[in-house]
Design an enzyme around this catalytic site. Structure first.
Site, PDB file in Angstrom:
ATOM      1  N   ASP A  42      -0.375  -9.335   1.188  1.00  0.00           N
ATOM      2  CA  ASP A  42       0.121  -7.970   1.019  1.00  0.00           C
ATOM      3  C   ASP A  42       1.635  -7.912   1.222  1.00  0.00           C
ATOM      4  O   ASP A  42       2.247  -8.841   1.761  1.00  0.00           O
ATOM      5  CB  ASP A  42      -0.606  -7.063   2.028  1.00  0.00           C
ATOM      6  N   ASP A  54      -3.838   1.021  -4.885  1.00  0.00           N
ATOM      7  CA  ASP A  54      -4.554   1.568  -3.724  1.00  0.00           C
ATOM      8  C   ASP A  54      -5.420   2.751  -4.128  1.00  0.00           C
ATOM      9  O   ASP A  54      -6.191   3.256  -3.318  1.00  0.00           O
ATOM     10  CB  ASP A  54      -3.549   2.038  -2.663  1.00  0.00           C
TER      11      ASP A  54
END
Ligand code: DGJ
Length: 740
Positions: free
Chosen positions: A479, A549
């Site tokens: 990430d 997301d």
């Protein structure tokens, strides 16, 4: 797949069965562009295509020849400082402050295959004969500097790659103020420019607008390719559709700051350029130094956007992504992020994993919150040690428990970041990208590590290697959750600061390279607050990426549709999540959430232990379905059929390479009332094969019927098979086609 040099005309012709790319050495010994398009029969002389024009005011190359001006000719390498007054791909500043250069033909070499680019991700070949490469050397005699222009043409695809290397063989220190990867002068500007644009939660939406005079472009100055623009430009004719017409796709294999632009000049020449953004970039080349630009990939398609995408998919899936997982169907995973966020302990994790294993999931991914004192996003990035309060037996113990359930185990990291509240910061406060005597701006309460420093790379290599070798870990989610600011490397001189953005990327690629070499069977999934760094550069190391997301099924239609313009389904992380959806609060049926997420690398992002018995049965069915069909979905030929950007209906399909199997996804966002008799035309089938479609009346249809007439989708009246369809908003249907 020849690369031909015609000595008399001094002309290069790169061609395969589909495309031709032709340029010539102009009277000033610099390469001038002649043609890029469908394959032409080779011949000695296309130099009439080098159109010259007399224009008042234009600087000219030769005295007495008012028609030969660099501003007027189409060029292979546009260079600032001589007579070309458009935006240029190369700006080289010399010790005396001058920008003027004259890079003239020196020699060329044709090699079989494709050399790799040092320190940078790039496409590659696997087998002899897949591609040939032309290395064209240009030399500036005054500076004693050489440029290597690298052109690779693939044998079986309408695909070319380009990059440039600048080699300082002289005695001067020179500075690169701009070094783009590609500059292409197209003879007309009757194109529409397609870009993939958006923001967090709505990444890679398709926007198209006609080219207009002047400069239009896309860029990132955030230190990552970004949610806002993807490093891709499409140029299509006005009449080009998904299935017909000309389109050029240009994509940059890079993950940092970039610029992609098209300049339409007064004479309707369209100059397309893409590469590292020149702003905040300055690279000093001491004597003996060289600089390699990232690679630009060019696809030329005559049969519409679907063809362009299919070429990108094939190339990027099989010759950009690399390693053990490249050709393997991807595991069905469960990720605990939306199930627990950081609020979990081992018991909760094992409970979710147990219900996932029971339903057929194959991989459990533990997301953010497992290390240091990480219960909120204010702390602990950099301290890659398990939190004993949450995980008493550490990662090793948890991985053992998960694998004992029959699942593989995966782990989240955010290696490039540091929290001020961390042991790492307390011992290495100078490892941040920051100007030491000024405030550094926090982003999500965190700061960016200085990946230009070898000691930082070594620390991260060691920290991640320790965990990966100490536990049964088969997947890593990599990430990256903030854009860069105060980009400054402490301890380095002022000259170095112009290198930092790019040197950071070289550091990141080095780290990824080290870890993928050491742990070749670990599947890497890239992520950057969703799709903030979803680009070809990351795809080289991480065969899949978290595309957004936003897990809402309706939103995902646009995100997946747009992403598919360039990126293969095997690269798109797509999960079923809970309702109400955490980003939109929308409630969509579980069936539709599955039907959307199937078209990617499938998984779940919710607490499966909380589902009802009926929902669990449906999830079990979804997993069975995906296991049966993932090979086809992830490796088949993908067609976009109906665009969510155009209306209420989205549809797409994948077809097996032998055309005997296909799966169609059809999605109707809002329920209309009392409509007509819609049909969905399919694509890519064999006209003379008979396909059985259980979901369309259990009947057989020839491929030509399905492509010319389509599947009948009468959603508004009952009767025959249509009576079985769902009603209401967010309807979706899958059609499975099989040749009996
Ligand atoms: C952003 C990612 O996109 C999410 O999936 C999740 O991993 C969080 N970061 C964790 O902080």
């Amino acid at each position: 797949m020849p690369i031909v040099y015609h000595d008399r005309s001094r002309q290069f012709h790169l061609y395969n069965e589909q495309i031709s790319y032709i340029f010539v050495l102009m009277p000033n010994h610099q390469p001038g562009h002649l043609y890029y398009g469908p394959k032409l029969r080779d011949r000695e002389d296309f130099t009439h295509l080098l159109e010259l024009g007399f224009r008042d005011m234009s600087p000219c190359v030769f005295e007495g020849n008012a028609r030969f001006s660099l501003e007027q000719v189409k060029q292979e390498l546009s260079v600032y400082g001589s007579g070309d007054l458009r935006h240029c791909a190369l700006d080289l500043v010399q010790e005396d402050g001058s920008h003027t250069t004259a890079f003239e033909y020196a020699r060329h070499v044709v090699i079989s295959g494709k050399p790799s680019l040092q320190g940078l991700p790039s496409t590659y070949v696997d087998e002899q004969g897949e591609a040939d490469t032309l290395l064209l050397y240009l030399r500036d005699a005054v500076l004693d500097c050489e440029i290597e222009l690298q052109y690779t043409i693939f044998r079986d695809q309408p695909a070319l790659t380009r990059s440039m290397k600048i080699i300082n063989q002289g005695q001067q220190h020179v500075k690169l103020d701009c070094a783009l990867s590609l500059s292409l002068d197209l003879p007309d500007a009757n194109y529409e420019m397609i870009e993939l644009t958006g923001a967090w939660g709505r990444e890679r939406h398709i926007e198209t607008q006609p080219l207009h005079r002047g400069v239009q472009g896309i860029y990132s100055l955030r230190g990552h390719s970004s949610h806002f623009y993807n490093p891709f430009i499409g140029l299509k004719r006005r009449e080009t559709t998904e299935f017909a017409g000309e389109v050029i796709g240009i994509s940059l294999v890079y993950s940092g700051n970039f610029l992609g632009q098209v300049e339409v000049d007064a004479y309707d020449v369209a100059r397309v350029m893409i590469g590292i953004h020149p702003q905040y970039f300055q690279w000093n080349l001491a004597p003996g130094d060289s600089f390699q630009t990232p690679e630009a990939v060019m696809i030329y398609a005559q049969e519409g956007l679907n063809q362009m995408s299919q070429v990108f998919h094939e190339l990027y899936r099989t010759r950009l992504a690399k390693g053990y997982w490249r050709d393997r169907a991807r595991p069905i995973l469960i990720n605990n992020w939306e199930a627990t966020y950081m609020n979990f302990d081992e018991e909760k994790i094992v409970e979710i994993a147990r219900s996932a294993a029971d339903l057929g999931v194959e991989l459990f991914v533990l997301d953010d919150g497992w290390f240091g004192k990480r219960n909120t996003d204010t702390t602990s990035l950099g301290d890659w040690y398990p939190n004993p309060d949450k995980l008493p037996d550490g990662i090793t113990g948890l991985a053992r428990k998960i694998t004992e359930l029959g699942l593989q185990f995966g782990l989240w990291f955010e290696p490039e970041m540091i929290s001020k509240d961390s042991e790492l910061y307390r011992s290495h406060s100078d490892w941040l990208l920051a100007v030491p005597y000024r405030a550094a701006s926090p982003g999500r309460n965190q700061y960016v590590l200085d990946l230009t420093k070898a000691e930082v790379i070594n620390y991260l290599d060691a920290a991640l290697s320790r965990i990966l070798s100490g536990a049964a870990i088969s997947y890593v989610k990599w990430d990256m959750n903030r854009s860069m600011s105060e980009v400054f490397s402490t301890g380095q001189n002022s000259e170095f600061q112009g290198r930092v953005y790019h040197q950071y990327m070289l550091g990141l690629y080095d780290l990824l390279d080290r870890l993928t070499s050491k742990f070749p069977k670990v599947l890497l999934e890239s992520c950057a607050s969703g799709g903030g760094r979803f680009d070809p550069g990351m795809l080289h190391y991480c065969p899949q990426g978290w595309i957004s997301d936003d897990t809402d099924a309706v939103e995902r239609l646009k995100i997946q549709y747009g992403t598919s313009l360039v990126y293969p389904l095997s690269s798109m992380g797509s999960h079923v999540s809970a309702v109400p959806n955490h980003q939109t609060h929308r409630c969509t049926p579980l069936t539709t959430r599955g039907n959307v997420a199937y078209f990617g690398t499938f998984g779940y992002e919710l607490d499966l232990s909380l589902l009802t018995k009926e929902e669990k049965a449906e999830v079990r069915g979804q997993i069975t379905f995906m296991k049966e069909h993932r090979e086809l979905i992830q490796h088949g030929v993908f067609y976009r059929l109906a665009s969510p950007f155009a209306g209420n209906i989205t549809a797409w399909m994948v077809v097996s390479p032998d055309r005997r199997r296909a799966i169609v996804g059809y999605y109707r966002t809002l329920a209309p009332v009392n409509v007509g008799y819609p049909r969905l035309k399919l694509a890519g089938l064999a006209a003379d094969l008979k396909y059985c479609i259980k979901e369309a009346g259990e009947r057989n249809y020839y491929g030509d019927e399905l492509m010319q007439i389509g599947i009948l989708l009468n959603d508004s009246t009952s009767g025959d098979y249509t009576s079985k369809v769902q009603r209401g908003d967010y309807l979706s249907r899958l059609f499975i086609l099989e040749v009996e």
